[in-house]
Scaffold this active site. Structure first.
Site, PDB file in Angstrom:
ATOM      1  CG  ASP A 137     -50.724  39.351  90.314  1.00  0.00           C
ATOM      2  OD1 ASP A 137     -51.836  39.848  90.619  1.00  0.00           O
ATOM      3  OD2 ASP A 137     -50.572  38.600  89.331  1.00  0.00           O
TER       4      ASP A 137
ATOM      5  CG  HIS B 135     -55.112  33.613  89.980  1.00  0.00           C
ATOM      6  ND1 HIS B 135     -54.702  33.899  88.698  1.00  0.00           N
ATOM      7  CD2 HIS B 135     -55.640  34.762  90.473  1.00  0.00           C
ATOM      8  CE1 HIS B 135     -54.965  35.169  88.425  1.00  0.00           C
ATOM      9  NE2 HIS B 135     -55.530  35.716  89.481  1.00  0.00           N
TER      10      HIS B 135
END
Length: 322
Positions: A253, A181
């Site tokens: 993702d 992230h």
């Protein structure tokens, strides 16, 4: 300006939105051809609230769509109020195969009852690095044999209840010490180690008939030293498609994670991902980025890669949409 994207290309993008009812942009995107929507905690509440949100999305689309969510276990759940609590995968695995099957069945039935068709679970990463900041007890085990066993049980039980499962994060996020992230993790393991540890649960997931596999925003130096898995044809085509034999949908993702947008414009990454073998791009948060991703697909896509992705998404929606 209205979205300018062919409907068959819009079907390659899954988007999220703010609030508990469809926003003007989500309605526009659904009208343009987006056929997969992801829900977060910001969109849902108790079962009645969640079911109403799903109903409004389908009403806005006016055609069958797939509604997705991340509903793993422990703290990695979006649906809490009025839904059966499921422990983290590590704790669940300690309770044994029957507990894993029962948790997956219960989760799937509750998802299906409120209108959700697609669960981004299970995590089949092998938790081999105690310093991993993002996997931890989301993984079933640090033993690839156990991860393969329990992941397959979860997949079969969930899909028997008509909810598509997703094995993640290919080819393995378990031994990283960085959070994708925030940055791009790298792994230097050789292919022998990857096949023995990281890839083993994904092979089992494919054998279990998993509907989809999510790519990792991780760079695997032994396979492709230049591109993270989500953008790498060597990872997605040569390893996942050719070596392992996966024929289902490859999901990225979230393309808004800094492992991607911290390195390149999101529109370039979206095109590279489809060209590398991704079938469904996750773009979960910002409308400006969602618009850019959708409109970028009209130019730059390899025609054969696009055709393959469109065909796989068509088959996926025929099987799971309502």
């Amino acid at each position: 300006m209205p979205l300018d994207v062919p409907a068959h290309l819009a079907s390659l993008v899954c988007i999220g939105f703010d609030g508990s009812e469809p926003t003007p942009f989500i309605e526009e995107a659904l009208s343009a051809g987006v056929s997969t929507v992801i829900l977060f905690a910001r969109n849902v509440g108790d079962p009645a609230h969640t079911a109403e949100t799903c109903r409004r999305l389908r009403e806005a689309a006016g055609r069958p769509i797939v509604i997705a969510i991340d509903q793993e276990g422990g703290t990695s759940r979006r649906l809490v109020d009025g839904f059966t609590p499921v422990p983290p995968m590590r704790e669940l695995a300690r309770l044994g195969p029957q507990a894993v099957a029962e948790a997956a069945t219960t989760t799937a039935r509750e998802l299906r009852s409120v209108g959700i068709d697609f669960n981004f679970a299970p995590v089949v990463d092998v938790d081999s690095n105690p310093n991993n900041p993002v996997i931890g007890n989301r993984a079933f085990s640090d033993d690839p044999i156990l991860v393969a066993e329990f992941g397959s049980i979860w997949i079969k039980a969930m899909q028997e209840e008509a909810v598509a499962a997703c094995a993640k994060h290919f080819p393995g996020h378990g031994d990283t010490s960085e959070d994708s992230h925030l940055e791009l993790p790298r792994l230097s393991h050789d292919l022998e180690r990857l096949r023995r540890v990281e890839l083993r649960p994904f092979v089992a997931a494919v054998e279990a008939g998993v509907a989809s596999i999510m790519s990792a925003h991780v760079l695997f130096e032994a396979i492709d030293p230049d591109r993270p898995a989500t953008l790498s044809a060597r990872v997605l085509h040569e390893v996942l498609r050719q070596e392992i034999g996966f024929k289902g949908v490859i999901v990225s993702d979230d393309m808004e994670m800094d492992a991607i947008v911290g390195r390149m414009p999101i529109e370039s990454a979206a095109v590279e991902a489809i060209n590398a073998g991704v079938d469904l791009l996750l773009c979960c948060h910002r409308e400006d980025r969602q618009r850019i991703v959708l409109e970028s697909l009209a130019d730059g896509l390899d025609s054969s890669a696009a055709e393959r992705a469109i065909a796989r998404m068509s088959q996926f929606h025929a099987a799971w949409a309502r």
